[in-house]
Design an enzyme around this catalytic site. Structure first.
Site, mmCIF file in Angstrom:
data_model
loop_
_atom_site.group_PDB
_atom_site.id
_atom_site.type_symbol
_atom_site.label_atom_id
_atom_site.label_comp_id
_atom_site.label_asym_id
_atom_site.label_seq_id
_atom_site.Cartn_x
_atom_site.Cartn_y
_atom_site.Cartn_z
ATOM 1 N N CYS A 50 1.846 -3.574 -1.322
ATOM 2 C CA CYS A 50 1.668 -4.841 -0.601
ATOM 3 C C CYS A 50 2.690 -5.865 -1.068
ATOM 4 O O CYS A 50 3.259 -6.613 -0.266
ATOM 5 C CB CYS A 50 0.253 -5.384 -0.818
ATOM 6 S SG CYS A 50 -1.074 -4.291 -0.272
ATOM 7 N N CYS A 92 -1.925 -4.872 -5.401
ATOM 8 C CA CYS A 92 -1.412 -3.685 -4.707
ATOM 9 C C CYS A 92 0.111 -3.705 -4.725
ATOM 10 O O CYS A 92 0.734 -4.576 -4.105
ATOM 11 C CB CYS A 92 -1.954 -3.674 -3.280
ATOM 12 S SG CYS A 92 -1.090 -2.571 -2.156
#
Length: 301
Positions: free
Chosen positions: A221, A218
């Site tokens: 993230c 991600c």
């Protein structure tokens, strides 16, 4: 975990235009090693009291073949056999591989930063493959399906866990921190049982637990994680930071479903054994504001 379940519906009421767009959880179900990091924004804290998390190269610009430093920890490999042996020798350590070209300008610009980064990350192995050095390195690049330079691949236990093309120094730093973190103040959680133990351990000490829930590949993230590391060091007296990647195993993914996490990154704020709220997104300023708010500091947006 009854206390956790009873607070699943809580969310924070930030203005909609202040929330960076998170990544839907379902987006990752059938994807394999995507390239999400497209932002050129450096991973910095939005505060005059913090320093920019950037590695500055001290080596002169030049091709990867020319840059030499006294304490260089970047291992240059020249064949498939050397490459495979380097991965085996690293065992479960993070291995960062740069595939470069002798006449590739982008390779020349990023390589000194990797050298500098290798000096500060002793728990990470760094490898360099010069694609046009010989027929053997060409064979290695063909086997690894390297099409564009510079290309970075990240390995653990001989398994490729992430890869990137055309990234800058700040993205490289963020990736190394995210995939190789083993020494920061952020508690790494690998199961629901780990979460339960962490919550039980801090029921009585009045510390706020900030649980960073994300996924391995991600981009948002990865982008926000250097901020999490910095905050974990600065707020260690009053806040406990922890991280879980939902796609690490079935137990973690089930925990995400139980917590009604549908977008990542999601930050859960836990105190006295109960979830008090959550923040969904990768906005550094907003995250800091929410942490302060749950510590009793009045925050306005």
């Amino acid at each position: 975990m009854a206390a956790i379940s009873s607070f699943l519906s809580l969310s924070l009421s930030l203005p909609s235009n202040s929330k960076p767009k998170p990544t839907p959880l379902h987006y990752f179900r059938y994807s394999s090693l995507p390239n999400f990091l497209t932002s050129n924004s450096p991973p910095t804290l939005q505060s005059p009291h913090t320093t920019r998390f950037t590695i500055r190269a001290t080596a002169a610009s030049g091709s990867a073949n020319q840059v030499k430093t006294k304490n260089e920890r970047v291992q240059r490999v020249h064949s498939i056999e050397e490459f495979d042996e380097a991965l085996r020798s690293a065992k479960n350590k993070l291995v960062v591989v740069e595939y470069a070209g002798m006449k590739n300008d982008e390779s020349s610009q990023i390589y000194p930063f990797m050298v500098e980064l290798s000096r500060t990350c002793n728990d990470v192995d760094f490898l360099l493959v010069v694609s046009d050095e010989s027929e053997k390195t060409k064979e290695l690049c063909e086997r690894e399906k390297i099409e564009k330079l510079p290309h970075f691949s990240f390995y653990k236990s001989m398994e490729k866990i992430h890869e990137e093309e055309g990234i800058g120094p700040d993205q490289l730093v963020g990736d190394v921190l995210y995939y190789g973190d083993s020494h920061s103040a952020v508690v790494q959680l690998h199961s629901r049982e780990d979460v339960e133990k962490l919550i039980d351990d801090h029921k009585a000490d009045d510390k706020l637990v900030v649980l960073d829930v994300g996924l391995k590949h991600c981009g948002p993230c990865v982008k926000v994680y250097p901020t999490v590391i910095k905050l974990s060091r600065q707020m260690s007296d009053t806040v406990v930071f922890a991280r879980m990647n939902g796609d690490e195993n079935d137990s973690c993914m089930q925990f995400l479903r139980d917590m009604d996490v549908v977008e990542v990154p999601t930050f859960l704020f836990i105190r006295d054994g109960q979830i008090r709220g959550r923040y969904v997104g990768s906005g550094k300023g907003e995250l800091i504001g929410e942490i302060l708010r749950y510590q009793g500091v009045r925050v306005t947006y």
